[in-house]
Design a protein around this motif. Structure first.
Motif, mmCIF file in Angstrom:
data_model
loop_
_atom_site.group_PDB
_atom_site.id
_atom_site.type_symbol
_atom_site.label_atom_id
_atom_site.label_comp_id
_atom_site.label_asym_id
_atom_site.label_seq_id
_atom_site.Cartn_x
_atom_site.Cartn_y
_atom_site.Cartn_z
ATOM 1 N N SER A 133 75.056 3.811 23.736
ATOM 2 C CA SER A 133 73.758 2.861 23.965
ATOM 3 C C SER A 133 72.604 2.917 23.276
ATOM 4 C CB SER A 133 73.545 2.301 25.480
ATOM 5 O OG SER A 133 72.838 3.542 25.918
ATOM 6 N N VAL A 134 72.294 4.385 22.838
ATOM 7 C CA VAL A 134 71.120 4.550 22.184
ATOM 8 C C VAL A 134 71.110 5.198 21.019
ATOM 9 C CG1 VAL A 134 69.777 5.155 24.405
ATOM 10 C CG2 VAL A 134 71.013 6.954 23.082
ATOM 11 N N TRP A 135 72.298 5.462 20.313
ATOM 12 C CA TRP A 135 72.665 5.748 19.114
ATOM 13 C C TRP A 135 73.431 4.706 18.341
ATOM 14 C CZ3 TRP A 135 74.387 11.267 20.720
ATOM 15 C CH2 TRP A 135 73.162 12.010 20.874
ATOM 16 N N THR A 136 73.101 4.717 16.881
ATOM 17 C CA THR A 136 73.900 3.819 16.180
ATOM 18 C C THR A 136 75.175 4.506 15.815
ATOM 19 O OG1 THR A 136 72.908 4.635 14.086
ATOM 20 C CG2 THR A 136 71.543 2.806 14.988
ATOM 21 N N ALA A 137 75.981 3.970 15.097
ATOM 22 C CA ALA A 137 77.236 4.427 14.745
ATOM 23 C C ALA A 137 77.090 5.629 14.065
ATOM 24 C CB ALA A 137 78.334 3.285 14.219
ATOM 25 N N SER A 138 76.266 5.528 13.002
ATOM 26 C CA SER A 138 76.118 6.527 11.746
ATOM 27 C C SER A 138 75.482 7.750 12.765
ATOM 28 C CB SER A 138 75.188 6.261 10.730
ATOM 29 O OG SER A 138 73.905 5.674 11.253
ATOM 30 N N GLN A 140 75.925 8.575 15.697
ATOM 31 C CA GLN A 140 76.786 9.145 16.708
ATOM 32 C C GLN A 140 77.707 10.059 15.489
ATOM 33 O OE1 GLN A 140 79.107 6.242 18.999
ATOM 34 N NE2 GLN A 140 77.192 4.993 18.922
ATOM 35 N N VAL A 141 78.071 9.687 14.512
ATOM 36 C CA VAL A 141 78.832 10.641 13.927
ATOM 37 C C VAL A 141 77.987 11.751 13.212
ATOM 38 C CG1 VAL A 141 80.038 10.429 11.533
ATOM 39 C CG2 VAL A 141 80.212 8.645 12.998
ATOM 40 N N GLN A 142 76.731 11.596 13.210
ATOM 41 C CA GLN A 142 75.993 12.662 12.688
ATOM 42 C C GLN A 142 75.964 13.716 13.774
ATOM 43 O OE1 GLN A 142 72.177 11.367 11.469
ATOM 44 N NE2 GLN A 142 71.627 13.421 10.389
ATOM 45 N N PHE A 143 75.712 13.385 15.018
ATOM 46 C CA PHE A 143 75.619 14.091 16.156
ATOM 47 C C PHE A 143 76.925 14.817 16.442
ATOM 48 C CE2 PHE A 143 76.223 14.932 20.687
ATOM 49 C CZ PHE A 143 75.031 15.522 20.926
ATOM 50 N N GLU A 144 77.982 14.109 16.400
ATOM 51 C CA GLU A 144 79.161 14.779 16.465
ATOM 52 C C GLU A 144 79.523 16.005 15.490
ATOM 53 O OE1 GLU A 144 84.069 13.874 16.005
ATOM 54 O OE2 GLU A 144 82.669 12.324 15.995
ATOM 55 N N MET A 146 77.185 17.603 13.648
ATOM 56 C CA MET A 146 76.118 18.565 13.986
ATOM 57 C C MET A 146 76.438 19.410 15.343
ATOM 58 S SD MET A 146 72.406 17.104 13.203
ATOM 59 C CE MET A 146 72.396 15.756 14.483
ATOM 60 N N SER A 147 77.209 18.924 16.093
ATOM 61 C CA SER A 147 77.419 19.577 17.432
ATOM 62 C C SER A 147 78.622 20.452 17.251
ATOM 63 C CB SER A 147 77.943 18.452 18.503
ATOM 64 O OG SER A 147 76.682 17.909 18.857
ATOM 65 N N GLN A 148 79.350 20.166 16.458
ATOM 66 C CA GLN A 148 80.747 20.960 16.114
ATOM 67 C C GLN A 148 80.285 22.105 15.153
ATOM 68 O OE1 GLN A 148 83.319 18.055 14.039
ATOM 69 N NE2 GLN A 148 84.457 17.098 15.956
ATOM 70 N N LYS A 149 79.450 21.821 14.342
ATOM 71 C CA LYS A 149 78.858 22.791 13.606
ATOM 72 C C LYS A 149 78.256 24.079 14.140
ATOM 73 C CE LYS A 149 76.233 23.777 9.413
ATOM 74 N NZ LYS A 149 75.515 22.851 8.343
ATOM 75 N N PHE A 150 77.344 23.639 15.358
ATOM 76 C CA PHE A 150 76.523 24.297 16.349
ATOM 77 C C PHE A 150 77.483 24.865 17.112
ATOM 78 C CE2 PHE A 150 73.460 24.768 19.853
ATOM 79 C CZ PHE A 150 72.809 25.654 19.389
ATOM 80 N N VAL A 151 78.749 24.365 17.809
ATOM 81 C CA VAL A 151 79.670 25.064 18.572
ATOM 82 C C VAL A 151 80.467 26.173 17.944
ATOM 83 C CG1 VAL A 151 81.643 24.550 19.885
ATOM 84 C CG2 VAL A 151 79.786 23.235 20.357
#
Length: 161
Positions: A133-138, A140-144, A146-151
């Protein structure tokens, strides 16, 4: 409770970086961690410890040997064994002798464990709904990504120790 969250926010917002990196970046990571902890507390049914939940979550990917599980979670085998024993007594995990080395136990979620995780997953869906609800589709993809890279970096760092 509001005072507690406000207090945590004030502490995190006023943190200073010791290594000269961006204090705002460090604060953002710490604040996100605090919010995830607060959300986890909210959906922590039946008093399962955080470590027990992490063990069960790791088992949602399938059967695993305790040695691999302890490495992945960054905990000692004795700590894992104690927590697996508690989860077994609750009926959430099962262990059977491995096919190669029968001294190693293949560890799986039981049917009750899978049901438990599905129920928790439904509650976690609310968190994802807030993010959508607070992030645009792009975003969301960017967060995903970055999260995968960080994990991945955290797991590599942990396995190297």
């Amino acid at each position: 409770m509001m005072i507690h969250y406000s207090f945590i926010y004030d502490i995190v917002s006023n943190m200073k970086s010791n290594d000269g990196s961006s204090a705002a970046f460090n604060s953002a990571l710490m604040l996100l961690q605090c919010e995830f902890v607060a959300e986890r507390n909210r959906v922590n049914p039946q008093g399962i410890t955080w470590l027990q939940y992490d063990i069960m979550f790791a088992l949602t990917e399938g059967s695993v040997l305790p040695s691999a599980l302890s490495q992945r979670l960054g905990i000692t085998r004795s700590k894992l064994s104690k927590n697996l024993g508690e989860l077994k007594s609750l009926g959430y995990v099962e262990q059977v002798p491995g096919t190669g080395d029968r001294r190693e136990l293949q560890t799986n979620l039981s049917a009750s464990g899978r049901t438990f995780m599905r129920n928790v997953d439904r509650q976690h869906q609310e968190l994802a709904d807030v993010a959508r609800s607070v992030w645009t589709a792009s975003e969301q993809v960017q967060f995903e990504k970055m999260s995968q890279k960080f994990v991945a970096a955290l797991r590599i760092r942990r396995s190297a120790k």
